[in-house]
Write a protein that holds these residues in place. Structure first.
Motif, PDB file in Angstrom:
ATOM      1  N   SER A   1       0.821  -1.208   0.000  1.00 49.30           N
ATOM      2  CA  SER A   1       0.000   0.000   0.000  1.00 49.30           C
ATOM      3  C   SER A   1       0.854   1.257   0.000  1.00 49.30           C
ATOM      4  O   SER A   1       0.347   2.372  -0.092  1.00 49.30           O
ATOM      5  N   SER A   2       2.181   1.075   0.101  1.00 51.49           N
ATOM      6  CA  SER A   2       3.108   2.211   0.082  1.00 51.49           C
ATOM      7  C   SER A   2       3.594   2.438  -1.342  1.00 51.49           C
ATOM      8  O   SER A   2       3.743   1.497  -2.113  1.00 51.49           O
ATOM      9  N   PRO A   3       3.870   3.686  -1.720  1.00 52.12           N
ATOM     10  CA  PRO A   3       4.375   3.956  -3.072  1.00 52.12           C
ATOM     11  C   PRO A   3       5.801   3.461  -3.285  1.00 52.12           C
ATOM     12  O   PRO A   3       6.272   3.386  -4.416  1.00 52.12           O
ATOM     13  N   GLY A   4       6.498   3.122  -2.195  1.00 50.81           N
ATOM     14  CA  GLY A   4       7.869   2.650  -2.320  1.00 50.81           C
ATOM     15  C   GLY A   4       8.547   2.604  -0.965  1.00 50.81           C
ATOM     16  O   GLY A   4       7.896   2.679   0.082  1.00 50.81           O
ATOM     17  N   ILE A   5       9.872   2.492  -0.973  1.00 48.63           N
ATOM     18  CA  ILE A   5      10.650   2.437   0.262  1.00 48.63           C
ATOM     19  C   ILE A   5      11.155   3.834   0.584  1.00 48.63           C
ATOM     20  O   ILE A   5      11.774   4.496  -0.244  1.00 48.63           O
ATOM     21  N   MET A   6      10.863   4.260   1.816  1.00 47.60           N
ATOM     22  CA  MET A   6      11.213   5.611   2.265  1.00 47.60           C
ATOM     23  C   MET A   6      12.428   5.579   3.192  1.00 47.60           C
ATOM     24  O   MET A   6      12.901   4.524   3.602  1.00 47.60           O
ATOM     25  N   ASP A   7      12.904   6.759   3.538  1.00 48.09           N
ATOM     26  CA  ASP A   7      14.016   6.914   4.458  1.00 48.09           C
ATOM     27  C   ASP A   7      13.705   6.231   5.791  1.00 48.09           C
ATOM     28  O   ASP A   7      12.616   6.387   6.350  1.00 48.09           O
ATOM     29  N   ASN A   8      14.659   5.436   6.287  1.00 47.39           N
ATOM     30  CA  ASN A   8      14.575   4.731   7.571  1.00 47.39           C
ATOM     31  C   ASN A   8      13.648   3.511   7.553  1.00 47.39           C
ATOM     32  O   ASN A   8      13.469   2.866   8.581  1.00 47.39           O
TER      33      ASN A   8
ATOM     34  N   ILE B   1      10.380 -16.421   4.144  1.00 45.26           N
ATOM     35  CA  ILE B   1       9.686 -17.331   3.238  1.00 45.26           C
ATOM     36  C   ILE B   1      10.129 -18.759   3.551  1.00 45.26           C
ATOM     37  O   ILE B   1      11.326 -19.059   3.537  1.00 45.26           O
ATOM     38  N   GLU B   2       9.159 -19.622   3.823  1.00 44.41           N
ATOM     39  CA  GLU B   2       9.438 -21.030   4.081  1.00 44.41           C
ATOM     40  C   GLU B   2       8.662 -21.875   3.074  1.00 44.41           C
ATOM     41  O   GLU B   2       7.455 -21.712   2.937  1.00 44.41           O
ATOM     42  N   VAL B   3       9.383 -22.747   2.370  1.00 42.14           N
ATOM     43  CA  VAL B   3       8.757 -23.643   1.402  1.00 42.14           C
ATOM     44  C   VAL B   3       8.958 -25.067   1.909  1.00 42.14           C
ATOM     45  O   VAL B   3      10.091 -25.555   1.961  1.00 42.14           O
ATOM     46  N   GLU B   4       7.853 -25.692   2.295  1.00 42.88           N
ATOM     47  CA  GLU B   4       7.948 -27.004   2.906  1.00 42.88           C
ATOM     48  C   GLU B   4       8.196 -28.096   1.867  1.00 42.88           C
ATOM     49  O   GLU B   4       8.152 -27.853   0.655  1.00 42.88           O
ATOM     50  N   GLU B   5       8.470 -29.299   2.338  1.00 35.07           N
ATOM     51  CA  GLU B   5       8.811 -30.416   1.458  1.00 35.07           C
ATOM     52  C   GLU B   5       7.757 -30.649   0.389  1.00 35.07           C
ATOM     53  O   GLU B   5       6.559 -30.641   0.673  1.00 35.07           O
ATOM     54  N   ASN B   6       8.211 -30.813  -0.855  1.00 36.65           N
ATOM     55  CA  ASN B   6       7.368 -31.076  -2.031  1.00 36.65           C
ATOM     56  C   ASN B   6       6.527 -29.880  -2.466  1.00 36.65           C
ATOM     57  O   ASN B   6       5.683 -30.016  -3.359  1.00 36.65           O
ATOM     58  N   ALA B   7       6.736 -28.723  -1.871  1.00 34.50           N
ATOM     59  CA  ALA B   7       5.964 -27.529  -2.235  1.00 34.50           C
ATOM     60  C   ALA B   7       6.736 -26.709  -3.259  1.00 34.50           C
ATOM     61  O   ALA B   7       7.972 -26.710  -3.289  1.00 34.50           O
ATOM     62  N   HIS B   8       5.988 -25.982  -4.112  1.00 39.04           N
ATOM     63  CA  HIS B   8       6.594 -25.188  -5.183  1.00 39.04           C
ATOM     64  C   HIS B   8       5.944 -23.809  -5.202  1.00 39.04           C
ATOM     65  O   HIS B   8       4.722 -23.696  -5.346  1.00 39.04           O
ATOM     66  N   LEU B   9       6.759 -22.778  -5.055  1.00 41.77           N
ATOM     67  CA  LEU B   9       6.259 -21.410  -4.917  1.00 41.77           C
ATOM     68  C   LEU B   9       6.806 -20.514  -6.015  1.00 41.77           C
ATOM     69  O   LEU B   9       8.023 -20.424  -6.224  1.00 41.77           O
ATOM     70  N   ASN B  10       5.889 -19.848  -6.719  1.00 36.58           N
ATOM     71  CA  ASN B  10       6.241 -18.755  -7.630  1.00 36.58           C
ATOM     72  C   ASN B  10       5.947 -17.443  -6.911  1.00 36.58           C
ATOM     73  O   ASN B  10       4.836 -17.257  -6.398  1.00 36.58           O
ATOM     74  N   LEU B  11       6.908 -16.544  -6.897  1.00 36.56           N
ATOM     75  CA  LEU B  11       6.730 -15.289  -6.174  1.00 36.56           C
ATOM     76  C   LEU B  11       7.071 -14.123  -7.089  1.00 36.56           C
ATOM     77  O   LEU B  11       8.120 -14.117  -7.746  1.00 36.56           O
ATOM     78  N   THR B  12       6.174 -13.145  -7.135  1.00 32.12           N
ATOM     79  CA  THR B  12       6.429 -11.951  -7.931  1.00 32.12           C
ATOM     80  C   THR B  12       6.000 -10.720  -7.139  1.00 32.12           C
ATOM     81  O   THR B  12       5.574 -10.834  -5.986  1.00 32.12           O
ATOM     82  N   THR B  13       6.120  -9.551  -7.752  1.00 34.04           N
ATOM     83  CA  THR B  13       5.797  -8.303  -7.065  1.00 34.04           C
ATOM     84  C   THR B  13       4.740  -7.538  -7.850  1.00 34.04           C
ATOM     85  O   THR B  13       4.455  -7.825  -9.004  1.00 34.04           O
ATOM     86  N   GLN B  14       4.182  -6.530  -7.189  1.00 38.75           N
ATOM     87  CA  GLN B  14       3.083  -5.757  -7.769  1.00 38.75           C
ATOM     88  C   GLN B  14       3.553  -4.818  -8.867  1.00 38.75           C
ATOM     89  O   GLN B  14       2.857  -4.603  -9.863  1.00 38.75           O
ATOM     90  N   GLY B  15       4.715  -4.226  -8.696  1.00 35.72           N
ATOM     91  CA  GLY B  15       5.213  -3.244  -9.658  1.00 35.72           C
ATOM     92  C   GLY B  15       6.626  -2.822  -9.310  1.00 35.72           C
ATOM     93  O   GLY B  15       7.275  -3.396  -8.425  1.00 35.72           O
ATOM     94  N   TYR B  16       7.111  -1.828  -9.996  1.00 38.08           N
ATOM     95  CA  TYR B  16       8.469  -1.336  -9.779  1.00 38.08           C
ATOM     96  C   TYR B  16       8.665  -0.922  -8.318  1.00 38.08           C
ATOM     97  O   TYR B  16       7.773  -0.324  -7.709  1.00 38.08           O
ATOM     98  N   GLN B  17       9.844  -1.239  -7.767  1.00 39.42           N
ATOM     99  CA  GLN B  17      10.173  -0.878  -6.389  1.00 39.42           C
ATOM    100  C   GLN B  17      10.897   0.461  -6.373  1.00 39.42           C
ATOM    101  O   GLN B  17      12.070   0.565  -6.761  1.00 39.42           O
ATOM    102  N   ARG B  18      10.206   1.508  -5.961  1.00 33.03           N
ATOM    103  CA  ARG B  18      10.806   2.844  -5.934  1.00 33.03           C
ATOM    104  C   ARG B  18      11.513   3.074  -4.599  1.00 33.03           C
ATOM    105  O   ARG B  18      10.951   2.838  -3.534  1.00 33.03           O
ATOM    106  N   LEU B  19      12.742   3.551  -4.681  1.00 25.54           N
ATOM    107  CA  LEU B  19      13.543   3.868  -3.508  1.00 25.54           C
ATOM    108  C   LEU B  19      13.661   5.394  -3.455  1.00 25.54           C
ATOM    109  O   LEU B  19      14.389   5.992  -4.250  1.00 25.54           O
ATOM    110  N   TYR B  20      12.925   5.993  -2.547  1.00 29.44           N
ATOM    111  CA  TYR B  20      12.788   7.448  -2.538  1.00 29.44           C
ATOM    112  C   TYR B  20      14.016   8.144  -1.952  1.00 29.44           C
ATOM    113  O   TYR B  20      14.865   7.528  -1.309  1.00 29.44           O
TER     114      TYR B  20
END
Length: 272
Positions: A50-57, A64-83
């Protein structure tokens, strides 16, 4: 205002399907299940914010824990802005894979704004049977706003442990205001860079490298290299001029890699 955020994901496996066993989110994090094939053996999650990006401080802690026999695809919502920052911000990721499990993490590019100072550490813990596809894309900043390479520091360290032993250390440090970013050994005229780690204890690395090389050779406007890792795996490094193009290359690499590897789940052999 300082933000200390936590995200904790546990992916479990039941009846040959991966499911979200635990999803704890502290603001601004949110999770979305974006799995397209509900009958498949994998789970696809999108990390939202819900934040526009990563701010000062700001400090982000992701587990992330992936248990035995589990398969995880992980992605992000959009570009990561570093202000713009007067101090710095950081992120720590702890990833643990049990035997015969996998994770594929293809995040959107990071965009460091003027005077931003950001550091991150990724610790990935593997057991004997494992599969990891892990990438990142770093841009030069807000190029169209005249902020090309005006950030203070971008530092990302990825440590991979196999059965408790450190086997890979990827250390990326960019300080464009202190060093000539376009010199030999740096970006040499390119403005964007990408890296993708692939580690699999049983994959046919030579065939994967050859197929991925053929695919990348057909893409204009990039330069790339492929290296063998000290364990059974590869690292791909790409240079270019557009974050979206390198992000798309990482997705194509992940798709190309996926064609070659399999896992055995109990009596069934499922392509992953």
């Amino acid at each position: 205002m300082q933000v200390n955020s936590t995200l904790h994901i546990i992916a479990g496996q039941k009846d040959y399907k991966t499911y979200l066993k635990k999803g704890f989110c502290k603001q601004p994090f949110k999770l979305a299940n974006v799995t397209e094939d509900k009958s498949g053996d994998y789970l696809s999650l999108m990390i939202r914010s819900s934040s526009p990006g990563i701010m000062d401080n700001d400090h982000h802690h992701i587990i992330i824990e992936v248990e035995e026999n589990a398969h995880l695809n992980l992605t992000t919502q959009g570009y990561q802005r570093l202000y713009t920052m007067s101090k710095q911000a950081s992120q720590n990721m702890e990833v643990s894979l049990r035997n015969n499990s996998s994770i594929c993490y293809i995040p959107h590019p990071s965009v460091p704004h003027k005077a931003s100072d950001y550091s991150s550490v990724n610790n990935i813990y593997l057991l004997t049977s494992h599969c990891v596809t892990w990438s990142e894309v770093i841009t030069c900043g807000r190029k169209l706003s005249g902020e090309e390479f005006l950030f203070s520091r971008y530092h990302n360290v990825t440590n991979v442990y196999l059965n408790g032993k450190l086997v890979i250390k990827e250390n990326i440090l960019l300080q464009p205001l202190a060093n000539n970013i376009h010199s030999i050994g740096q970006l040499e005229g390119f403005t964007h860079q990408s890296s993708l780690l692939f580690i699999n204890n049983s994959a046919e690395i030579k065939k994967i490298s050859e197929e991925c090389c053929r695919m990348l050779l057909g893409i204009e406007g990039i330069s790339f290299g492929i290296s063998r890792l000290p364990v059974n795996g590869l690292i791909f490094r790409l240079l270019g001029y557009h974050g979206e193009k390198l992000f798309d290359c990482n997705k194509k690499l992940a798709a190309c890699i996926r064609k070659f590897k399999t896992f055995k789940l109990s009596q069934n052999e499922l392509t992953w």
